[in-house]
Design a protein around this motif. Structure first.
Motif, PDB file in Angstrom:
ATOM      1  N   CYS A  13      -6.843   2.865   4.790  1.00 36.13           N
ATOM      2  CA  CYS A  13      -5.873   3.940   4.537  1.00 36.13           C
ATOM      3  C   CYS A  13      -6.482   4.978   3.604  1.00 36.13           C
TER       4      CYS A  13
ATOM      5  N   CYS B 108       0.671   3.319   3.552  1.00 32.89           N
ATOM      6  CA  CYS B 108       1.243   2.847   4.823  1.00 32.89           C
ATOM      7  C   CYS B 108       2.489   1.996   4.607  1.00 32.89           C
TER       8      CYS B 108
ATOM      9  N   HIS C 184      -5.103   0.011   0.859  1.00 29.33           N
ATOM     10  CA  HIS C 184      -6.059  -0.477   1.861  1.00 29.33           C
ATOM     11  C   HIS C 184      -7.246   0.486   1.941  1.00 29.33           C
TER      12      HIS C 184
ATOM     13  N   CYS D 163       0.856  -1.185   0.000  1.00 27.13           N
ATOM     14  CA  CYS D 163       0.000   0.000   0.000  1.00 27.13           C
ATOM     15  C   CYS D 163       0.899   1.244   0.000  1.00 27.13           C
TER      16      CYS D 163
HETATM   17 ZN   LIG Z   1      -2.309   0.882   3.772  1.00 26.91          ZN
END
Ligand SMILES: [Zn+2]
Length: 82
Positions: free
Chosen positions: A48, A13, A45, A10
């Motif tokens: 996120c 993150c 995600h 991702c």
């Molecule tokens: Zn993420």
């Protein structure tokens, strides 16, 4: 190797995104001239994505670039345009 790793992590993150994870998945719809290009063509995600401060900008740009093909809603869900 780095590209493969990038495609599975991702961009927000830096952690892996499981295939079964609830995630926003896009094609590489931005060019490198766009400051958000690193987040395009990746899996993000959902958790996120929803708290990302660039989310509205990302969705707006996606809908401009892909307008004849796909439409993204504010949660990152993508549907086909008729
Ligand atoms: Zn993420």
């Amino acid at each position: 190797v780095d590209q493969l790793k990038d495609s599975m992590t991702c961009p927000l993150c830096g952690k892996p995104v499981a295939e079964s994870a609830d995630a926003v998945r896009t094609t590489a719809f931005l060019t490198k001239r766009d400051p958000l290009w690193r987040s395009a063509g990746r899996q993000i995600h959902r958790s996120c994505f929803l708290v990302w401060d660039k989310r509205e900008e990302f969705v707006r740009k996606f809908n401009i670039v892909m307008q004849r093909i796909h439409r993204m809603d504010p949660r990152g869900d993508i549907t086909d345009v008729d």
